[in-house]
Design a protein around this motif. Structure first.
Motif, mmCIF file in Angstrom:
data_model
loop_
_atom_site.group_PDB
_atom_site.id
_atom_site.type_symbol
_atom_site.label_atom_id
_atom_site.label_comp_id
_atom_site.label_asym_id
_atom_site.label_seq_id
_atom_site.Cartn_x
_atom_site.Cartn_y
_atom_site.Cartn_z
ATOM 1 N N UNK A 179 24.021 137.790 106.085
ATOM 2 C CA UNK A 179 24.570 136.442 106.028
ATOM 3 C C UNK A 179 24.094 135.742 104.757
ATOM 4 N N UNK A 180 25.020 135.067 104.101
ATOM 5 C CA UNK A 180 24.721 134.380 102.845
ATOM 6 C C UNK A 180 25.298 132.974 102.929
ATOM 7 N N UNK A 181 24.478 131.989 102.591
ATOM 8 C CA UNK A 181 24.982 130.622 102.504
ATOM 9 C C UNK A 181 25.386 130.354 101.060
ATOM 10 N N UNK A 182 26.608 129.868 100.871
ATOM 11 C CA UNK A 182 27.104 129.539 99.538
ATOM 12 C C UNK A 182 27.219 128.027 99.400
ATOM 13 N N UNK A 183 26.608 127.462 98.353
ATOM 14 C CA UNK A 183 26.756 126.030 98.109
ATOM 15 C C UNK A 183 28.217 125.672 97.828
ATOM 16 N N UNK A 184 28.556 124.385 97.857
ATOM 17 C CA UNK A 184 29.944 123.972 97.634
ATOM 18 C C UNK A 184 30.543 124.532 96.352
ATOM 19 N N UNK A 185 31.857 124.777 96.410
ATOM 20 C CA UNK A 185 32.580 125.390 95.298
ATOM 21 C C UNK A 185 32.951 126.811 95.659
ATOM 22 N N UNK A 186 33.721 127.451 94.822
ATOM 23 C CA UNK A 186 34.105 128.834 95.056
ATOM 24 C C UNK A 186 33.105 129.770 94.380
ATOM 25 N N UNK A 187 32.866 130.922 95.001
ATOM 26 C CA UNK A 187 31.939 131.938 94.491
ATOM 27 C C UNK A 187 32.647 133.282 94.506
ATOM 28 N N UNK A 188 32.392 134.099 93.505
ATOM 29 C CA UNK A 188 33.066 135.395 93.363
ATOM 30 C C UNK A 188 32.022 136.504 93.420
ATOM 31 N N UNK A 189 32.243 137.457 94.322
ATOM 32 C CA UNK A 189 31.334 138.591 94.456
ATOM 33 C C UNK A 189 31.319 139.368 93.141
ATOM 34 N N UNK A 190 30.149 139.522 92.558
ATOM 35 C CA UNK A 190 30.000 140.184 91.261
ATOM 36 C C UNK A 190 30.472 141.632 91.308
ATOM 37 N N UNK A 191 30.263 142.294 92.448
ATOM 38 C CA UNK A 191 30.589 143.714 92.530
ATOM 39 C C UNK A 191 32.001 143.990 93.039
ATOM 40 N N UNK A 192 32.495 143.193 93.988
ATOM 41 C CA UNK A 192 33.816 143.478 94.566
ATOM 42 C C UNK A 192 34.930 142.607 93.989
ATOM 43 N N UNK B 86 34.890 133.700 97.704
ATOM 44 C CA UNK B 86 34.437 133.063 98.941
ATOM 45 C C UNK B 86 34.370 131.560 98.716
ATOM 46 N N UNK B 87 34.713 130.799 99.747
ATOM 47 C CA UNK B 87 34.580 129.347 99.701
ATOM 48 C C UNK B 87 33.135 128.961 99.972
ATOM 49 N N UNK C 56 28.938 135.185 91.465
ATOM 50 C CA UNK C 56 29.063 134.329 90.290
ATOM 51 C C UNK C 56 29.812 133.066 90.686
ATOM 52 N N UNK C 57 29.387 131.967 90.140
ATOM 53 C CA UNK C 57 30.070 130.701 90.374
ATOM 54 C C UNK C 57 31.464 130.786 89.765
ATOM 55 N N UNK C 58 32.487 130.438 90.520
ATOM 56 C CA UNK C 58 33.841 130.421 89.968
ATOM 57 C C UNK C 58 33.887 129.404 88.837
ATOM 58 N N UNK C 59 34.497 129.810 87.729
ATOM 59 C CA UNK C 59 34.547 128.950 86.556
ATOM 60 C C UNK C 59 33.453 129.256 85.557
ATOM 61 N N UNK D 128 32.193 139.569 77.497
ATOM 62 C CA UNK D 128 32.203 138.326 78.263
ATOM 63 C C UNK D 128 32.973 138.547 79.558
ATOM 64 N N UNK D 129 32.289 138.477 80.687
ATOM 65 C CA UNK D 129 32.938 138.623 81.980
ATOM 66 C C UNK D 129 33.319 137.248 82.493
ATOM 67 N N UNK D 130 34.595 137.079 82.771
ATOM 68 C CA UNK D 130 35.121 135.782 83.188
ATOM 69 C C UNK D 130 35.313 135.781 84.700
ATOM 70 N N UNK D 131 34.716 134.779 85.348
ATOM 71 C CA UNK D 131 34.886 134.548 86.777
ATOM 72 C C UNK D 131 35.615 133.210 86.896
ATOM 73 N N UNK D 132 36.956 133.246 86.904
ATOM 74 C CA UNK D 132 37.728 132.010 86.725
ATOM 75 C C UNK D 132 37.689 131.069 87.921
ATOM 76 N N UNK D 133 37.864 129.793 87.610
ATOM 77 C CA UNK D 133 38.065 128.792 88.649
ATOM 78 C C UNK D 133 39.506 128.879 89.124
ATOM 79 N N UNK D 134 39.858 128.090 90.106
ATOM 80 C CA UNK D 134 41.223 128.134 90.644
ATOM 81 C C UNK D 134 42.269 127.809 89.583
ATOM 82 N N UNK D 135 41.919 126.952 88.627
ATOM 83 C CA UNK D 135 42.897 126.594 87.596
ATOM 84 C C UNK D 135 42.907 127.581 86.427
ATOM 85 N N UNK D 136 42.157 128.692 86.554
ATOM 86 C CA UNK D 136 42.194 129.745 85.546
ATOM 87 C C UNK D 136 41.340 129.476 84.321
#
Length: 199
Positions: A92-105, A109-110, A128-131, A153-161
């Protein structure tokens, strides 16, 4: 295959074999790949008076659940680490507000809630934090062999890209000068990158 370390035995040498050695190798390679990110985040943390590895509550003081988390941490501004403390493949992992992207998969996640997240080939949960933009180096045998002229440079985009990041060179004419990275999804796929721009 054998791994020698100076920990854990009276002689100062401990031998490991098999899957533990493979896991250790993947983790060590990830550490080297992340050194440009860690270097930039260490400079940022020093400038802001924060530790590089820090409790979630330092970046999310208004999130009551972040104050209760003692088995996860932020590694700089954009990576969240949730170690595996038992022989399990998910936790189980708690994620702070915002979107988060699994670095490996790559799964998104919201934040602001709990998730059960599986570890990947590297036995850790890393998000990684989205954005965010996370600079990576090619794997090297030592820090002296890191190619600072060949940074991915690995990009982990936010919802707006879009995404933001920071890059700091340890040497050369712009050594220790933070450079802002900006990325936006390009029409037809790929990314448009603006860098370096002096902060």
């Amino acid at each position: 295959k054998t791994l020698r370390t100076g920990f854990g035995s009276p002689t100062g040498i401990t031998f490991y074999e098999g899957s533990l050695l493979d896991d250790f190798r993947r983790a060590a390679e990830l550490r080297y790949a992340l050194l440009p990110y860690l270097y930039a985040q260490a400079a940022d943390a020093a400038a802001r008076g924060l530790p590089l590895m820090r409790a979630l509550l330092l970046d999310h003081p208004d999130d009551p659940t972040a104050w209760m988390i003692d088995d996860q941490y932020l590694l700089g501004r954009d990576l969240l680490v949730a170690p595996l403390f038992e022989e399990v493949s998910a936790r189980p992992v708690y994620l702070p507000p915002g979107a988060w992207i699994d670095y490996q998969s790559g799964q998104t996640y919201e934040g602001g809630r709990w998730h059960t997240i599986a570890a990947g080939a590297i036995p850790i949960v890393l998000l990684a934090r989205a954005g965010s933009i996370v600079p990576h180096a090619e794997v090297a045998q030592s820090t002296a062999e890191l190619r600072w002229d060949r940074i991915e440079l690995r990009v982990f985009p936010s919802r707006d890209g879009t995404a933001l990041g920071t890059f700091v060179r340890p040497e050369g004419p712009r050594a220790s000068v933070p450079q802002r990275l900006e990325a936006a999804r390009a029409t037809g796929g790929g990314w448009t990158l603006r860098a370096p721009a002096k902060l």
